[in-house]
Design a protein around this motif. Structure first.
Motif, short mmCIF file in Angstrom:
data_model
loop_
_atom_site.label_atom_id
_atom_site.label_comp_id
_atom_site.label_asym_id
_atom_site.label_seq_id
_atom_site.Cartn_x
_atom_site.Cartn_y
_atom_site.Cartn_z
N ASP A 45 0.83 -1.21 0.00
CA ASP A 45 0.00 0.00 0.00
C ASP A 45 0.86 1.26 0.00
OD1 ASP A 45 1.01 -0.15 2.53
OD2 ASP A 45 -0.91 -0.08 3.58
N ILE A 46 2.13 1.13 -0.43
CA ILE A 46 3.03 2.27 -0.45
C ILE A 46 3.03 2.93 -1.83
CG2 ILE A 46 5.41 3.03 -0.13
CD1 ILE A 46 5.69 0.69 1.88
N GLY A 47 3.17 2.14 -2.88
CA GLY A 47 2.96 2.63 -4.24
C GLY A 47 4.00 3.59 -4.77
N CYS A 48 5.28 3.23 -4.69
CA CYS A 48 6.33 4.08 -5.26
C CYS A 48 6.17 4.14 -6.78
CB CYS A 48 7.70 3.53 -4.91
SG CYS A 48 8.00 3.39 -3.14
N ARG A 49 6.26 5.32 -7.36
CA ARG A 49 6.02 5.48 -8.80
C ARG A 49 7.07 4.75 -9.63
NH1 ARG A 49 7.96 11.41 -10.83
NH2 ARG A 49 9.62 11.79 -9.32
N TRP A 50 8.27 4.56 -9.07
CA TRP A 50 9.34 3.91 -9.82
C TRP A 50 9.46 2.42 -9.51
CZ3 TRP A 50 12.04 2.14 -5.79
CH2 TRP A 50 12.15 2.93 -4.64
N CYS A 51 8.53 1.88 -8.76
CA CYS A 51 8.58 0.47 -8.36
C CYS A 51 8.73 -0.44 -9.57
CB CYS A 51 7.31 0.11 -7.60
SG CYS A 51 7.21 -1.64 -7.14
N ASP A 52 9.66 -1.42 -9.49
CA ASP A 52 9.84 -2.36 -10.59
C ASP A 52 9.09 -3.66 -10.35
OD1 ASP A 52 11.37 -3.48 -8.59
OD2 ASP A 52 13.26 -3.48 -9.71
N SER A 53 8.22 -3.68 -9.33
CA SER A 53 7.42 -4.87 -9.03
C SER A 53 5.95 -4.49 -8.80
CB SER A 53 7.97 -5.60 -7.81
OG SER A 53 9.29 -6.01 -8.01
N LYS A 54 5.43 -3.62 -9.65
CA LYS A 54 4.04 -3.17 -9.47
C LYS A 54 3.04 -4.31 -9.56
CE LYS A 54 4.91 1.58 -10.96
NZ LYS A 54 4.66 2.65 -11.97
N ILE A 55 3.44 -5.38 -10.22
CA ILE A 55 2.57 -6.55 -10.32
C ILE A 55 2.26 -7.12 -8.94
CG2 ILE A 55 4.49 -8.19 -10.57
CD1 ILE A 55 2.77 -9.81 -12.46
N SER A 56 3.09 -6.79 -7.97
CA SER A 56 2.92 -7.34 -6.63
C SER A 56 1.98 -6.52 -5.75
CB SER A 56 4.29 -7.43 -5.93
OG SER A 56 4.79 -6.14 -5.63
N TRP A 57 1.54 -5.37 -6.19
CA TRP A 57 0.81 -4.46 -5.31
C TRP A 57 -0.52 -5.03 -4.80
CZ3 TRP A 57 1.29 1.14 -7.72
CH2 TRP A 57 2.63 1.54 -7.64
N ASN A 58 -1.28 -5.64 -5.70
CA ASN A 58 -2.63 -6.10 -5.35
C ASN A 58 -2.59 -7.58 -4.97
OD1 ASN A 58 -5.32 -6.74 -5.10
ND2 ASN A 58 -5.93 -5.87 -7.06
N PRO A 59 -2.78 -7.93 -3.70
CA PRO A 59 -2.70 -9.34 -3.30
C PRO A 59 -3.78 -10.21 -3.92
CG PRO A 59 -3.59 -8.02 -1.51
CD PRO A 59 -3.12 -7.05 -2.56
N LYS A 60 -4.90 -9.60 -4.33
CA LYS A 60 -6.00 -10.37 -4.92
C LYS A 60 -5.62 -10.99 -6.25
CE LYS A 60 -8.84 -6.89 -4.72
NZ LYS A 60 -10.08 -6.07 -4.87
N GLU A 61 -4.55 -10.48 -6.87
CA GLU A 61 -4.13 -10.99 -8.17
C GLU A 61 -3.25 -12.23 -8.07
OE1 GLU A 61 -2.30 -7.79 -10.24
OE2 GLU A 61 -4.16 -6.63 -10.44
N HIS A 62 -2.97 -12.66 -6.85
CA HIS A 62 -2.02 -13.76 -6.66
C HIS A 62 -2.63 -14.85 -5.78
CE1 HIS A 62 0.74 -10.94 -8.45
NE2 HIS A 62 0.39 -10.06 -7.54
N ARG A 63 -2.33 -16.08 -6.14
CA ARG A 63 -2.94 -17.20 -5.42
C ARG A 63 -2.35 -17.33 -4.02
NH1 ARG A 63 -0.35 -22.43 -5.48
NH2 ARG A 63 1.75 -22.33 -6.36
N LEU A 64 -3.21 -17.71 -3.10
CA LEU A 64 -2.75 -17.99 -1.75
C LEU A 64 -2.04 -19.33 -1.72
CD1 LEU A 64 -5.75 -16.87 0.50
CD2 LEU A 64 -3.52 -15.76 0.27
N ILE A 65 -0.90 -19.37 -1.07
CA ILE A 65 -0.13 -20.59 -0.97
C ILE A 65 0.24 -20.79 0.49
CG2 ILE A 65 2.01 -19.38 -1.53
CD1 ILE A 65 3.00 -21.95 -2.88
N SER A 66 0.19 -22.02 0.95
CA SER A 66 0.53 -22.28 2.35
C SER A 66 2.03 -22.08 2.57
CB SER A 66 0.13 -23.70 2.75
OG SER A 66 0.95 -24.65 2.10
N VAL A 67 2.36 -21.67 3.76
CA VAL A 67 3.77 -21.51 4.12
C VAL A 67 4.52 -22.82 3.94
CG1 VAL A 67 5.27 -21.21 6.13
CG2 VAL A 67 3.52 -19.51 5.63
N GLU A 68 3.89 -23.92 4.32
CA GLU A 68 4.53 -25.23 4.19
C GLU A 68 4.89 -25.54 2.74
OE1 GLU A 68 1.82 -24.64 5.89
OE2 GLU A 68 2.24 -25.25 7.96
N GLU A 69 4.00 -25.18 1.81
CA GLU A 69 4.26 -25.47 0.40
C GLU A 69 5.39 -24.63 -0.15
OE1 GLU A 69 2.07 -25.46 -3.99
OE2 GLU A 69 0.87 -25.20 -2.17
N VAL A 70 5.39 -23.36 0.15
CA VAL A 70 6.44 -22.50 -0.40
C VAL A 70 7.80 -22.86 0.20
CG1 VAL A 70 6.26 -20.57 1.23
CG2 VAL A 70 6.99 -20.14 -1.10
#
Length: 212
Positions: A45-70
């Protein structure tokens, strides 16, 4: 607000929105050149304009994975260390992730803006403060490494110095040019570090090597 909607996920920490995980070479800061397994967590929720990982901003766009699996995937790699990055990992309870990694004697490194309370036990914490949202006081105390990104030469050296006043005496200090401004910034950063030798230069060496 993102933090309200995902409150249960953030507080439990047993499942995480995984953007990507991969085995590579650490390209920045103190551990440059060290092989490591990267775990990139979604949500910021910081949103730096120069961020090179903007794909990571919205958690809803990424699947939930268990800690054990990762962690299982990390253990299956040759990695002896894991780098947890984001997004902004301090949004989450990272105690379960740290606990699982320690069961396998894997060193755990955290890259964070420190905007929220850092949870879990870490072998190394790289604090990279952002102008949009300053670190909480406790983050400065836990930092092993302060890495400040230089985007605007007129403002960012002064900001870096302000943050450097707040970390411990043993914390290593790094200045790193924002990638798109590297050609423009690097000479000034070199001169600044020569004149202020408490600082070191961090390069995004993985981008020069063209590796993830």
């Amino acid at each position: 607000m993102m933090r309200d909607k995902y409150k249960e996920i953030f507080e439990a920490g047993t499942d995480l929105p995984l953007v990507e995980d991969f085995y590579t070479i650490q390209g920045e800061g103190y551990h440059t050149g060290k092989p490591a397994y990267f775990i990139r967590i979604g949500g910021c929720d910081i949103g730096c304009r120069w961020c090179d990982s903007k794909i990571s901003w919205n958690p809803k766009e990424h699947r939930l994975i268990s800690v054990e699996e990762v962690v299982r995937k990390a253990v299956e790699s040759p990695a002896k260390s894991v780098v947890v990055t984001g997004g902004e990992p301090s949004l989450y309870n990272l105690e379960p992730l740290c606990t699982e990694l320690k069961k396998h004697n894997i060193e755990n490194f955290l890259e964070t803006s420190g905007a929220y309370e850092i949870t879990g036990e870490w072998d190394w914490i790289c604090l990279s403060p952002k102008a949009n949202k300053a670190p909480v006081a406790s983050s400065y105390k836990k930092a092993n490494e302060l890495k400040f990104i230089i985007f605007d030469l007129e403002k960012d050296f002064a900001l870096a110095e302000e943050h450097a006043k707040l970390v411990g005496d043993d914390c290593l200090l790094y200045l790193q040019s924002e990638w798109s401004q590297y050609v423009h910034n690097i000479k000034a950063i070199v001169e600044y570090v020569k004149n202020n030798p408490k600082w070191n230069i961090s390069l995004q060496s993985h981008k020069f090597m063209r590796i993830p």
